[in-house]
Design an enzyme around this catalytic site. Structure first.
Site, short mmCIF file in Angstrom:
data_model
loop_
_atom_site.label_atom_id
_atom_site.label_comp_id
_atom_site.label_asym_id
_atom_site.label_seq_id
_atom_site.Cartn_x
_atom_site.Cartn_y
_atom_site.Cartn_z
N GLU A 330 41.12 32.69 41.63
CA GLU A 330 41.29 34.06 41.13
C GLU A 330 40.36 34.32 39.95
O GLU A 330 39.82 35.43 39.81
CB GLU A 330 42.75 34.28 40.71
CG GLU A 330 43.08 35.72 40.33
CD GLU A 330 42.84 36.04 38.86
OE1 GLU A 330 42.85 37.23 38.50
OE2 GLU A 330 42.63 35.11 38.05
N GLU A 331 40.17 33.33 39.10
CA GLU A 331 39.48 33.56 37.84
C GLU A 331 38.01 33.93 38.00
O GLU A 331 37.50 34.76 37.25
CB GLU A 331 39.59 32.32 36.94
CG GLU A 331 41.00 32.04 36.43
CD GLU A 331 41.52 33.10 35.46
OE1 GLU A 331 40.83 34.10 35.24
OE2 GLU A 331 42.63 32.92 34.95
#
Length: 473
Positions: A330-331
């Site tokens: 996600e990051e």
């Protein structure tokens, strides 16, 4: 006619009694969920291992690999109907040796400042980058200064998060474009590097990293990008008002590598009545590398795992299929969320509900929902069941980055909304660590998520009087 009215009255009495019975039963079941989470929870123990035994879990790292293995093994211990790994290719970026920077105001007159490379940045030249600094309040100001004032300089983006906004995520959204696109835009004006004020509402010495992008810019044209702590941003801005020709030096050793294979971790309880209808709970397994990712998003990972465990513990068998999805990347890419949605679409899976926890392990306050009007009205009919637990904040608009690719049709997206006032003190910084997570707050969040999933499963999100908790919509 009299007998007709008698039947009608009895019908309304029956409906009222049924609604009251449902409400009492739901209150008792939700109480069981909170009791189990607070008295016999596993979320804090799981988070302890993720944070203290594994640590930072940046995509493509050994820590991320360990986290996949650990969470898969823990889900298997729960006796779920199915646990599996979903392959996904993810970017691999490494920070290298510790960054170093100083401000030089004259020959031999320097002061060190705290910086950290932004995720995805290129390195500085081997000897570092040193240049005069130009301060701007946002990307839009680059055009005002023009190439003649920016070329050969380091652009210092210093627009702060707005302290007057109660919703801190709104404050974050108001300035994060500097971090994400600042280097790409400054390079067009001939800048040799960028320094970005950390996305943080308090003044401290901790630089906060985060993702950035060069778009399709050729590698040879890319410039290094770093975040500077808020205290040092204040210092730099103040000294620039006195001395415009000061220089800043910074050195970074980061590197972008070829993509590597990783995995989403998925566990499932098959529905007993409508297994083709799928509910998802999840958080992202990856984290930045400065801390151990306890709030972002170890908390969301273990809370989502706990939802399935609590159902097993209280003996509740969901009508619909319930999945926990621990998303990877996600990051700095959202590859895991996109892959999950891609596979779901290819299999024509029917996702009716998705809930994400990615706002820290602080005290839960409520939820945000992306839904149609009828679905939202039905959800609001459950609000009174949460009020004894001080969960009162229900609003339109919500979900999370990893479940956002599931948006469409009648799928309802929801996001847990904890108290956000302290979140950005830790977000993407070295103090996002286990010691800053409160056990009780974490467990309250897990119980709150489980209670919502219970209600969605029991009543569905179709707006019919028959299924509504109070008999009407």
């Amino acid at each position: 006619m009299k007998s007709f009215y008698t039947v009608l009255i009895l019908l309304f009495i029956g409906l009222g009694t049924s609604a009251q019975t449902n409400s009492t039963e739901d209150s008792l079941n939700i109480r069981k969920i909170y009791d189990m989470s607070l008295l016999n929870g596993k979320s804090y123990t799981w988070l302890d291992h993720l944070s203290n035994e594994i640590g930072g879990r940046l995509s493509g790292s050994y820590g991320a690999e360990q986290a996949v293995e650990y969470t898969k093994a823990e889900l298997e211990k729960l006796g779920l109907d199915k646990v599996w790994l979903q392959p996904v290719m993810v970017p691999k970026w490494t920070r290298g040796g510790r960054e170093f920077a100083y401000v030089q105001t004259g020959p031999g007159q320097t002061r060190n400042v705290n910086i950290t490379a932004l995720g995805g940045s290129v390195a500085t030249p081997a000897g570092g980058t040193k240049a005069e600094v130009i301060e701007v309040q946002g990307i839009e100001q680059l055009k005002e200064y023009g190439k003649e004032n920016i070329e050969g300089k380091i652009v210092f983006y210093n627009r702060p998060m707005r302290a007057d906004l109660i919703q801190t995520f709104e404050a974050y959204s108001g300035c994060v474009d500097q971090r994400y696109s600042g280097a790409k835009e400054a390079a067009k004006y001939g800048a040799v590097g960028v320094i970005v004020r950390s996305m943080n509402l308090r003044l401290d010495d901790l630089p906060h990293t985060g993702s950035m992008s060069y778009g399709d810019m050729p590698v040879k044209d890319r410039i290094p990008a770093a975040a500077i702590s808020t205290n040092d941003a204040e210092y730099l801005s103040g000294i620039l008002k006195i001395q415009k020709d000061l220089e800043l030096y910074f050195k970074m050793n980061c590197e972008q590598h070829e993509d590597v294979q990783s995995y989403n971790v998925i566990g499932e309880i098959t529905g007993t009545e409508t297994p083709e209808e799928i509910m998802v709970v999840g958080g992202h397994l990856d984290s930045w590398d400065l801390g151990d990712g306890s709030h972002d998003d170890g908390a969301g990972v273990v809370q989502s795992m706990e939802v399935l465990r609590l159902f097993k513990e209280i003996g509740y068998k969901p009508k619909k299929t319930l999945r926990v999805v621990l998303f990877m990347n996600e990051e700095n890419g959202l590859r895991g969320g996109n892959k999950y949605a891609e596979v779901a679409k290819s299999k024509s899976e029917n996702h009716v509900f998705a809930l994400e926890s990615d706002a820290g392990g602080f005290t839960p306050r409520g939820f945000g929902f992306t839904s149609n009007d009828e679905q939202y009205e039905k959800i609001l009919s459950w609000k009174s069941l949460f009020e004894p637990y001080l969960i009162h904040y229900f609003h339109r608009g919500g979900g999370g980055a990893d479940i956002s690719p599931l948006k469409g049709g009648n799928t309802v997206l929801a996001g847990l909304r904890p108290d956000s006032q302290r979140y950005f003190d830790h977000h993407h910084a070295a103090n996002d660590t286990f010691e800053h997570v409160n056990k009780r707050e974490l467990e309250l969040g897990a119980a709150t998520m489980t209670s919502l999933v219970y209600l969605v499963d029991k009543y569905g999100l179709e707006s019919t009087a028959k299924d509504s908790l109070n008999g009407t919509d």
